[in-house]
Design a protein around this motif. Structure first.
Motif, PDB file in Angstrom:
ATOM      1  N   ARG A   1       0.823  -1.208   0.000  1.00 56.57           N
ATOM      2  CA  ARG A   1       0.000   0.000   0.000  1.00 56.57           C
ATOM      3  C   ARG A   1       0.861   1.263   0.000  1.00 56.57           C
ATOM      4  N   GLU A   2       2.071   1.176   0.558  1.00 61.78           N
ATOM      5  CA  GLU A   2       2.975   2.316   0.585  1.00 61.78           C
ATOM      6  C   GLU A   2       4.397   1.822   0.400  1.00 61.78           C
ATOM      7  N   VAL A   3       5.179   2.545  -0.403  1.00 62.67           N
ATOM      8  CA  VAL A   3       6.596   2.245  -0.584  1.00 62.67           C
ATOM      9  C   VAL A   3       7.410   3.454  -0.139  1.00 62.67           C
ATOM     10  N   VAL A   4       8.304   3.216   0.811  1.00 63.32           N
ATOM     11  CA  VAL A   4       9.239   4.237   1.278  1.00 63.32           C
ATOM     12  C   VAL A   4      10.620   3.832   0.793  1.00 63.32           C
ATOM     13  N   MET A   5      11.337   4.742   0.156  1.00 63.39           N
ATOM     14  CA  MET A   5      12.672   4.425  -0.350  1.00 63.39           C
ATOM     15  C   MET A   5      13.726   5.090   0.507  1.00 63.39           C
ATOM     16  N   LEU A   6      14.696   4.289   0.939  1.00 62.19           N
ATOM     17  CA  LEU A   6      15.863   4.796   1.645  1.00 62.19           C
ATOM     18  C   LEU A   6      16.975   4.993   0.624  1.00 62.19           C
ATOM     19  N   ALA A   7      17.392   6.240   0.443  1.00 62.59           N
ATOM     20  CA  ALA A   7      18.409   6.578  -0.546  1.00 62.59           C
ATOM     21  C   ALA A   7      19.500   7.405   0.115  1.00 62.59           C
ATOM     22  N   GLY A   8      20.654   7.462  -0.538  1.00 61.97           N
ATOM     23  CA  GLY A   8      21.728   8.333  -0.098  1.00 61.97           C
ATOM     24  C   GLY A   8      21.567   9.724  -0.681  1.00 61.97           C
ATOM     25  N   PRO A   9      22.396  10.671  -0.265  1.00 62.44           N
ATOM     26  CA  PRO A   9      22.270  12.044  -0.777  1.00 62.44           C
ATOM     27  C   PRO A   9      22.514  12.149  -2.276  1.00 62.44           C
ATOM     28  N   HIS A  10      23.311  11.229  -2.838  1.00 58.21           N
ATOM     29  CA  HIS A  10      23.576  11.281  -4.286  1.00 58.21           C
ATOM     30  C   HIS A  10      22.461  10.641  -5.098  1.00 58.21           C
ATOM     31  N   GLY A  11      21.564   9.915  -4.432  1.00 57.00           N
ATOM     32  CA  GLY A  11      20.495   9.222  -5.149  1.00 57.00           C
ATOM     33  C   GLY A  11      19.110   9.718  -4.850  1.00 57.00           C
ATOM     34  N   ARG A  12      18.997  10.678  -3.916  1.00 55.06           N
ATOM     35  CA  ARG A  12      17.660  11.105  -3.490  1.00 55.06           C
ATOM     36  C   ARG A  12      16.826  11.676  -4.633  1.00 55.06           C
ATOM     37  N   ALA A  13      17.414  12.536  -5.446  1.00 54.32           N
ATOM     38  CA  ALA A  13      16.644  13.167  -6.524  1.00 54.32           C
ATOM     39  C   ALA A  13      16.098  12.119  -7.486  1.00 54.32           C
ATOM     40  N   ALA A  14      16.891  11.083  -7.756  1.00 55.32           N
ATOM     41  CA  ALA A  14      16.418  10.004  -8.622  1.00 55.32           C
ATOM     42  C   ALA A  14      15.303   9.225  -7.944  1.00 55.32           C
ATOM     43  N   ALA A  15      15.435   8.972  -6.632  1.00 54.45           N
ATOM     44  CA  ALA A  15      14.401   8.237  -5.899  1.00 54.45           C
ATOM     45  C   ALA A  15      13.070   8.972  -5.959  1.00 54.45           C
ATOM     46  N   GLU A  16      13.121  10.293  -5.895  1.00 52.39           N
ATOM     47  CA  GLU A  16      11.892  11.080  -5.924  1.00 52.39           C
ATOM     48  C   GLU A  16      11.205  11.030  -7.287  1.00 52.39           C
ATOM     49  N   LEU A  17      11.919  10.610  -8.320  1.00 52.31           N
ATOM     50  CA  LEU A  17      11.323  10.487  -9.656  1.00 52.31           C
ATOM     51  C   LEU A  17      10.832   9.083  -9.973  1.00 52.31           C
ATOM     52  N   LEU A  18      11.080   8.111  -9.092  1.00 54.42           N
ATOM     53  CA  LEU A  18      10.726   6.734  -9.412  1.00 54.42           C
ATOM     54  C   LEU A  18       9.224   6.490  -9.250  1.00 54.42           C
ATOM     55  N   PRO A  19       8.570   5.956 -10.275  1.00 54.62           N
ATOM     56  CA  PRO A  19       7.174   5.533 -10.105  1.00 54.62           C
ATOM     57  C   PRO A  19       7.079   4.469  -9.017  1.00 54.62           C
ATOM     58  N   GLY A  20       6.054   4.590  -8.187  1.00 54.00           N
ATOM     59  CA  GLY A  20       5.840   3.618  -7.120  1.00 54.00           C
ATOM     60  C   GLY A  20       6.362   4.048  -5.770  1.00 54.00           C
ATOM     61  N   VAL A  21       7.223   5.061  -5.730  1.00 50.51           N
ATOM     62  CA  VAL A  21       7.786   5.527  -4.457  1.00 50.51           C
ATOM     63  C   VAL A  21       6.876   6.612  -3.880  1.00 50.51           C
ATOM     64  N   ASP A  22       6.430   6.401  -2.639  1.00 50.12           N
ATOM     65  CA  ASP A  22       5.545   7.359  -1.983  1.00 50.12           C
ATOM     66  C   ASP A  22       6.304   8.374  -1.125  1.00 50.12           C
ATOM     67  N   ARG A  23       7.379   7.914  -0.477  1.00 52.44           N
ATOM     68  CA  ARG A  23       8.182   8.796   0.382  1.00 52.44           C
ATOM     69  C   ARG A  23       9.642   8.403   0.247  1.00 52.44           C
ATOM     70  N   VAL A  24      10.537   9.349   0.504  1.00 53.37           N
ATOM     71  CA  VAL A  24      11.971   9.096   0.438  1.00 53.37           C
ATOM     72  C   VAL A  24      12.614   9.467   1.771  1.00 53.37           C
ATOM     73  N   LEU A  25      13.415   8.546   2.309  1.00 57.43           N
ATOM     74  CA  LEU A  25      14.280   8.834   3.448  1.00 57.43           C
ATOM     75  C   LEU A  25      15.705   8.987   2.926  1.00 57.43           C
ATOM     76  N   GLU A  26      16.469   9.873   3.535  1.00 51.47           N
ATOM     77  CA  GLU A  26      17.859  10.071   3.116  1.00 51.47           C
ATOM     78  C   GLU A  26      18.805   9.712   4.257  1.00 51.47           C
ATOM     79  N   TRP A  27      19.794   8.892   3.952  1.00 58.43           N
ATOM     80  CA  TRP A  27      20.817   8.534   4.941  1.00 58.43           C
ATOM     81  C   TRP A  27      22.061   8.088   4.186  1.00 58.43           C
ATOM     82  N   ARG A  28      23.215   8.568   4.615  1.00 53.22           N
ATOM     83  CA  ARG A  28      24.478   8.252   3.949  1.00 53.22           C
ATOM     84  C   ARG A  28      25.063   6.972   4.543  1.00 53.22           C
ATOM     85  N   ALA A  29      25.259   5.952   3.721  1.00 56.53           N
ATOM     86  CA  ALA A  29      25.805   4.673   4.173  1.00 56.53           C
ATOM     87  C   ALA A  29      27.329   4.698   4.068  1.00 56.53           C
TER      88      ALA A  29
END
Length: 346
Positions: free
Chosen positions: A31-59
């Motif tokens: 029902r909801e997809v949350v994506m955990l992305a790094g700072p270099h990938g966040r903008a791409a995560a926000e453009l992905l179909p199916g992603v409802d929210r984005v969390l940012e954390w540097r691994a």
């Protein structure tokens, strides 16, 4: 149908885009997809179909900037994930990365079910341990989709499994003029994948001489490079957001780029790609996916498979062997395919 799924891809924009088909598979069963992305990938995560929210954390075990790992930094991730309360997490990695550090932190955050590819024994860190024969070079989108399927998710009917971005994209005609130009993106995140600046300038000059309208793109940090190589071409270095860059690429007849995020972004908007590809990683895994592509560069060069960020071979022969006229020839081969590709992209 589950409640909330956490999908993890904490590296660069291109890696996030390549995870897109797998993310859509997860979205079809949650029902909801949350994506955990790094700072270099966040903008791409926000453009992905199916992603409802984005969390940012540097691994720290993935990010190339080599930041220190501290208990405070780990606690920030644990707190973010606890606030989401996912029912399942799917950790996407490349063949040379380990999912286990991420899985450990997700366990500490209370995630009840975790799936990942892991050659190493995971103990209780994973509920779904997907094993992959890494001696076979499978395209990254297919490899990640295999993990999603192992975790119980699949693409919905009618989804062709290609890369995609969320629309509508911004109107950029005021920047580029009408569609039908060739985009040249000279920047890379790793020096080993870079074509020399003088060769980019040579290719742009040759494209202009061949009658092509050329648009040069780059990140804000690549403005100096685009200014050096663009010549009489339109220089948009540092002038676009990530979504605007996607729109610029969507309006192109072809894109010329190294193995870098914008090459995958071009594939995601259905534009054919001339790929200046250094074989430090396999083109079979990492070349632009699902669109007509011409790979240039010596794929049997001594740097093959080294995963080097700095070229280990004097003279960078894998890419310096390519000349500007080869780029023009490759673009001319791809442009007739562009209309057929665009018909398949919504």
């Amino acid at each position: 149908m589950i409640g909330t799924a956490l999908v993890v891809r904490p590296d660069n924009a291109g890696d996030v885009l390549l995870a897109g088909p797998a993310v859509r598979a997860v979205a079809a069963g949650a029902r909801e997809v949350v994506m955990l992305a790094g700072p270099h990938g966040r903008a791409a995560a926000e453009l992905l179909p199916g992603v409802d929210r984005v969390l940012e954390w540097r691994a720290p075990w993935i990010d190339p900037d080599r930041m220190p790992m501290t208990s405070e930094h780990a606690a920030r991730l644990v707190e973010q994930v606890r606030a989401v309360g996912p029912d399942v997490a799917v950790v996407f990695t490349s063949f040379h990365q380990s999912a286990l550090p991420t899985a450990l932190l997700l366990r500490l955050a209370g995630v009840p079910r975790i799936a990942a590819i892991s050659e190493d024994y995971p103990g209780s860190l994973l509920d779904v341990r997907h094993l992959v024969d890494e001696s076979v070079d499978v395209p990254e989108p297919e490899r990640m989709l295999g993990l999603a399927r192992a975790a119980g998710f699949d693409l919905p009917p009618g989804d062709d499994g290609r890369l995609a971005v969320r629309g509508p994209l911004p109107d950029v005609e005021h920047l580029t003029g009408p569609p039908g130009y060739v985009v040249v993106h000279p920047g890379t995140t790793a020096p080993a994948r870079a074509w020399p600046a003088e060769r980019w300038a040579e290719a742009i000059e040759a494209l202009l001489a061949a009658g092509e309208r050329v648009v040069v793109t780059g990140s804000p940090g690549e403005r100096a490079l685009t200014a050096i190589v663009s010549g009489l071409a339109l220089d948009l270095g540092g002038a676009t957001t990530f979504a605007e860059l996607a729109a610029v690429l969507a309006g192109a007849s072809a894109v010329v780029a190294a193995n870098t995020g914008p090459a995958h972004l071009a594939a995601a908007v259905g534009t054919p790609v001339v790929s200046l590809f250094a074989p430090v990683v396999p083109a079979a895994r990492w070349a632009p996916y699902g669109v007509p592509t011409v790979v240039l560069g010596d794929q049997d060069a001594p740097c093959r498979g080294s995963r080097a960020r700095i070229c280990p071979i004097p003279g960078h022969p894998c890419l310096t062997s390519v000349g500007g006229e080869q780029v023009v020839d490759a673009v001319r081969r791809l442009i007739p395919a562009e209309e057929a590709v665009k018909e398949r992209v919504p």
